[in-house]
Scaffold this motif. Structure first.
Motif, PDB file in Angstrom:
ATOM      1  N   ALA A  21     -14.203   6.073  -9.412  1.00 46.23           N
ATOM      2  CA  ALA A  21     -15.521   5.857 -10.027  1.00 46.23           C
ATOM      3  C   ALA A  21     -15.395   4.821 -11.116  1.00 46.23           C
ATOM      4  O   ALA A  21     -14.500   4.889 -11.950  1.00 46.23           O
ATOM      5  N   ARG A  22     -16.283   3.848 -11.084  1.00 48.27           N
ATOM      6  CA  ARG A  22     -16.304   2.856 -12.145  1.00 48.27           C
ATOM      7  C   ARG A  22     -16.826   3.514 -13.438  1.00 48.27           C
ATOM      8  O   ARG A  22     -17.565   4.488 -13.396  1.00 48.27           O
ATOM      9  N   PRO A  23     -16.393   2.987 -14.598  1.00 46.63           N
ATOM     10  CA  PRO A  23     -16.831   3.612 -15.850  1.00 46.63           C
ATOM     11  C   PRO A  23     -18.350   3.590 -15.967  1.00 46.63           C
ATOM     12  O   PRO A  23     -19.004   2.587 -15.712  1.00 46.63           O
ATOM     13  N   SER A  24     -18.898   4.742 -16.315  1.00 39.73           N
ATOM     14  CA  SER A  24     -20.353   4.852 -16.412  1.00 39.73           C
ATOM     15  C   SER A  24     -20.807   4.389 -17.788  1.00 39.73           C
ATOM     16  O   SER A  24     -20.052   4.413 -18.754  1.00 39.73           O
ATOM     17  N   PRO A  25     -22.052   3.939 -17.884  1.00 42.49           N
ATOM     18  CA  PRO A  25     -22.547   3.566 -19.214  1.00 42.49           C
ATOM     19  C   PRO A  25     -22.633   4.803 -20.086  1.00 42.49           C
ATOM     20  O   PRO A  25     -22.715   5.947 -19.602  1.00 42.49           O
ATOM     21  N   PRO A  26     -22.566   4.628 -21.392  1.00 37.50           N
ATOM     22  CA  PRO A  26     -22.644   5.786 -22.283  1.00 37.50           C
ATOM     23  C   PRO A  26     -23.991   6.485 -22.150  1.00 37.50           C
ATOM     24  O   PRO A  26     -24.985   5.864 -21.775  1.00 37.50           O
ATOM     25  N   PRO A  27     -24.014   7.782 -22.431  1.00 38.52           N
ATOM     26  CA  PRO A  27     -25.286   8.516 -22.325  1.00 38.52           C
ATOM     27  C   PRO A  27     -26.351   7.914 -23.226  1.00 38.52           C
ATOM     28  O   PRO A  27     -26.062   7.399 -24.302  1.00 38.52           O
ATOM     29  N   GLY A  32     -21.980   1.023 -26.134  1.00 36.26           N
ATOM     30  CA  GLY A  32     -22.590   0.193 -25.105  1.00 36.26           C
ATOM     31  C   GLY A  32     -21.511  -0.423 -24.234  1.00 36.26           C
ATOM     32  O   GLY A  32     -20.692   0.272 -23.631  1.00 36.26           O
ATOM     33  N   ASP A  33     -21.489  -1.740 -24.170  1.00 34.44           N
ATOM     34  CA  ASP A  33     -20.508  -2.454 -23.358  1.00 34.44           C
ATOM     35  C   ASP A  33     -19.280  -2.864 -24.155  1.00 34.44           C
ATOM     36  O   ASP A  33     -18.473  -3.658 -23.680  1.00 34.44           O
ATOM     37  N   GLU A  34     -19.125  -2.318 -25.365  1.00 33.74           N
ATOM     38  CA  GLU A  34     -17.986  -2.677 -26.208  1.00 33.74           C
ATOM     39  C   GLU A  34     -17.034  -1.493 -26.365  1.00 33.74           C
ATOM     40  O   GLU A  34     -17.416  -0.335 -26.193  1.00 33.74           O
ATOM     41  N   VAL A  35     -15.771  -1.814 -26.728  1.00 27.06           N
ATOM     42  CA  VAL A  35     -14.768  -0.784 -27.014  1.00 27.06           C
ATOM     43  C   VAL A  35     -14.151  -1.082 -28.373  1.00 27.06           C
ATOM     44  O   VAL A  35     -14.120  -2.238 -28.831  1.00 27.06           O
ATOM     45  N   LEU A  36     -13.654  -0.023 -29.010  1.00 28.29           N
ATOM     46  CA  LEU A  36     -13.050  -0.152 -30.332  1.00 28.29           C
ATOM     47  C   LEU A  36     -11.554  -0.434 -30.193  1.00 28.29           C
ATOM     48  O   LEU A  36     -10.836   0.276 -29.476  1.00 28.29           O
ATOM     49  N   LEU A  37     -11.079  -1.457 -30.913  1.00 28.51           N
ATOM     50  CA  LEU A  37      -9.652  -1.781 -30.963  1.00 28.51           C
ATOM     51  C   LEU A  37      -9.239  -1.968 -32.412  1.00 28.51           C
ATOM     52  O   LEU A  37     -10.045  -2.377 -33.253  1.00 28.51           O
ATOM     53  N   GLY A  38      -7.968  -1.678 -32.687  1.00 24.40           N
ATOM     54  CA  GLY A  38      -7.410  -1.899 -34.011  1.00 24.40           C
ATOM     55  C   GLY A  38      -6.190  -2.802 -33.924  1.00 24.40           C
ATOM     56  O   GLY A  38      -5.484  -2.804 -32.913  1.00 24.40           O
ATOM     57  N   ARG A  39      -5.926  -3.562 -34.992  1.00 25.32           N
ATOM     58  CA  ARG A  39      -4.794  -4.488 -35.008  1.00 25.32           C
ATOM     59  C   ARG A  39      -3.618  -3.818 -35.729  1.00 25.32           C
ATOM     60  O   ARG A  39      -3.709  -3.476 -36.913  1.00 25.32           O
ATOM     61  N   ARG A  40      -2.513  -3.659 -34.998  1.00 24.76           N
ATOM     62  CA  ARG A  40      -1.344  -2.982 -35.539  1.00 24.76           C
ATOM     63  C   ARG A  40      -0.734  -3.797 -36.671  1.00 24.76           C
ATOM     64  O   ARG A  40      -0.695  -5.031 -36.626  1.00 24.76           O
ATOM     65  N   ALA A  41      -0.196  -3.088 -37.669  1.00 16.50           N
ATOM     66  CA  ALA A  41       0.431  -3.767 -38.805  1.00 16.50           C
ATOM     67  C   ALA A  41       1.407  -2.809 -39.483  1.00 16.50           C
ATOM     68  O   ALA A  41       1.111  -1.622 -39.644  1.00 16.50           O
ATOM     69  N   GLY A  42       2.565  -3.321 -39.854  1.00 17.36           N
ATOM     70  CA  GLY A  42       3.518  -2.534 -40.629  1.00 17.36           C
ATOM     71  C   GLY A  42       4.199  -1.411 -39.887  1.00 17.36           C
ATOM     72  O   GLY A  42       4.818  -0.546 -40.511  1.00 17.36           O
ATOM     73  N   THR A  43       4.146  -1.400 -38.564  1.00 15.03           N
ATOM     74  CA  THR A  43       4.754  -0.313 -37.793  1.00 15.03           C
ATOM     75  C   THR A  43       6.124  -0.675 -37.246  1.00 15.03           C
ATOM     76  O   THR A  43       6.890   0.207 -36.862  1.00 15.03           O
ATOM     77  N   GLY A  44       6.425  -1.973 -37.166  1.00 20.23           N
ATOM     78  CA  GLY A  44       7.681  -2.398 -36.552  1.00 20.23           C
ATOM     79  C   GLY A  44       7.608  -2.539 -35.050  1.00 20.23           C
ATOM     80  O   GLY A  44       8.594  -2.923 -34.407  1.00 20.23           O
ATOM     81  N   TYR A  45       6.469  -2.221 -34.444  1.00 25.36           N
ATOM     82  CA  TYR A  45       6.300  -2.365 -32.989  1.00 25.36           C
ATOM     83  C   TYR A  45       4.949  -2.994 -32.703  1.00 25.36           C
ATOM     84  O   TYR A  45       3.902  -2.470 -33.095  1.00 25.36           O
ATOM     85  N   ALA A  46       4.971  -4.136 -32.030  1.00 26.91           N
ATOM     86  CA  ALA A  46       3.752  -4.820 -31.586  1.00 26.91           C
ATOM     87  C   ALA A  46       2.808  -5.134 -32.738  1.00 26.91           C
ATOM     88  O   ALA A  46       1.594  -5.186 -32.540  1.00 26.91           O
TER      89      ALA A  46
END
Length: 380
Positions: free
Chosen positions: A372-378, A219-233
């Motif tokens: 083009a602006r991002p379209s809503p998901p099908p 829908g109007d949300e996106v998936l994000l993950g929190r980096r850990a243990g990589t040494g960067y960000a």
């Protein structure tokens, strides 16, 4: 008073007596002849374009003119530049007022960039050297006269330190010790003084890292993950992403990264190109980021498939993204939400890896054939 204003004020005040030093004014015929002899060895034998940065009152620039070279001289101090213009009158030399670290010469290139007793006093000498090298034509050179002055509280840059900074840029490098020649200084000296002639390495073909980013929409949300243990960000949120591996194209890389990070088995036809962004941070190799859009449910439900690299995953409103994100990813998602398709994103020195609310945006949208602006998901 700012640091640059204070520096200008200092050298403006020093200009009137600057030439009183034997190696500055070169008023003594013996001192002048010694510098002319050395300069003839350091500069090309044929008439060449010489950029004298931090020229002071123009003494070395005048010697270069007398040896047949075409000289452009630059100094931050208007008072120094005024005296250089008077000294160089009738030679055809051009004297400019400006920052020696970034001379105001536009796109011009030179056979020689000449600097005396300057580099040690500039912030970020390595960055200054890289910029000076960019001003040198193929086959050209840097001529750097430097040293370490004083015994109790020495100032300057040792030859070994300058060589370490210059070697990554150099095809050839030659250091000439100058302390033992009293003719150059009008007296005996015991501290370290030297000249370094740097022949820059030929320019290499531009190469970039290519990485891929997944904009997974629910829908109007996106998936994000929190980096850990990589040494960067680590600790910052980022979209599922990674670099291309040898033999992959960007679609194959995105399918692989999505599987490795989220456990989803996306098919190539599930992916839609959303954005292409060129990104570069200071001191890092530039990279080209391909952002792909996919819809939640395609390829299965996402999970945290790499808990050793990601502490959590979650859904976030695209219109209200969190601030604790990697700046590169946040800029890409902001550009995607705004409907941009092609973007430049170059950090400036001092910029943080993390998104910084209220800081100037480094994203520069580029025009395409259409936007083009991002379209809503099908539906369904």
């Amino acid at each position: 008073m700012g640091a640059e204003s204070a520096t200008i004020a200092y050298w403006n005040a020093a200009a009137a007596g600057f030439d009183d030093e034997p190696d500055h004014g070169l008023r003594d015929p013996g001192v002048r002849a010694a510098w002319a002899e050395r300069l003839a060895d350091w500069l090309p034998g044929e008439p060449s374009d010489v950029l004298d940065v931090g020229c002071g009152t123009g003494s070395l620039a005048l010697l270069a003119c007398e040896q047949g070279h075409r000289v452009t001289a630059v100094d931050l101090s208007p008072a120094m530049a005024e005296r250089a213009r008077a000294k160089l009158a009738g030679t055809g030399a051009d004297v400019l007022v400006g920052d020696a670290a970034h001379p105001p010469v536009g796109e011009r290139k030179f056979d020689v960039v000449l600097a005396r007793h300057l580099l040690w006093a500039l912030p970020s000498p390595e960055a200054v050297l890289r910029h000076w090298v960019s001003l040198v034509r193929p086959g050209g050179r840097l001529v750097l006269v430097e040293g370490v002055w004083g015994q109790v509280n020495p100032i300057g840059i040792p030859a070994a330190a300058l060589a370490a900074a210059a070697e990554p840029l150099a095809a050839r490098l030659h250091t000439e010790r100058l302390s033992a020649d009293p003719r150059l200084w009008g007296r005996q000296v015991t501290d370290e003084r030297y000249a370094m002639v740097v022949r820059p390495a030929p320019p290499q073909r531009h190469a970039e890292i290519v990485d891929v980013h997944l904009i997974l929409r629910r829908g109007d949300e996106v998936l994000l993950g929190r980096r850990a243990g990589t040494g960067y960000a680590d600790g910052l949120l980022h979209a599922p992403s990674g670099r291309l591996e040898d033999g992959e194209d960007v679609v194959e890389a995105m399918v692989r990264e999505a599987r490795e990070e989220t456990g989803m088995d996306l098919a190539p036809e599930d992916l839609r190109v959303a954005l292409v962004m060129q990104h570069c941070a200071p001191g890092e190799q530039p990279r080209m980021g391909w952002f792909f859009e996919a819809t939640a449910g395609e390829g299965g439900e996402p999970v945290n498939a790499e808990p050793d690299k990601c502490s959590e995953i979650g859904w976030f409103p695209l219109a209200e993204l969190p601030d604790d994100m990697v700046a590169y990813c946040r800029a890409g998602l902001d550009a995607y939400r705004a409907g941009h398709r092609f973007v430049l994103h170059r950090h400036r020195p001092g910029d943080a890896i993390a998104h910084s609310p209220g800081s100037p945006s480094r994203a520069v949208p580029l025009p395409g054939t259409r936007s083009a602006r991002p379209s809503p998901p099908p539906a369904g």
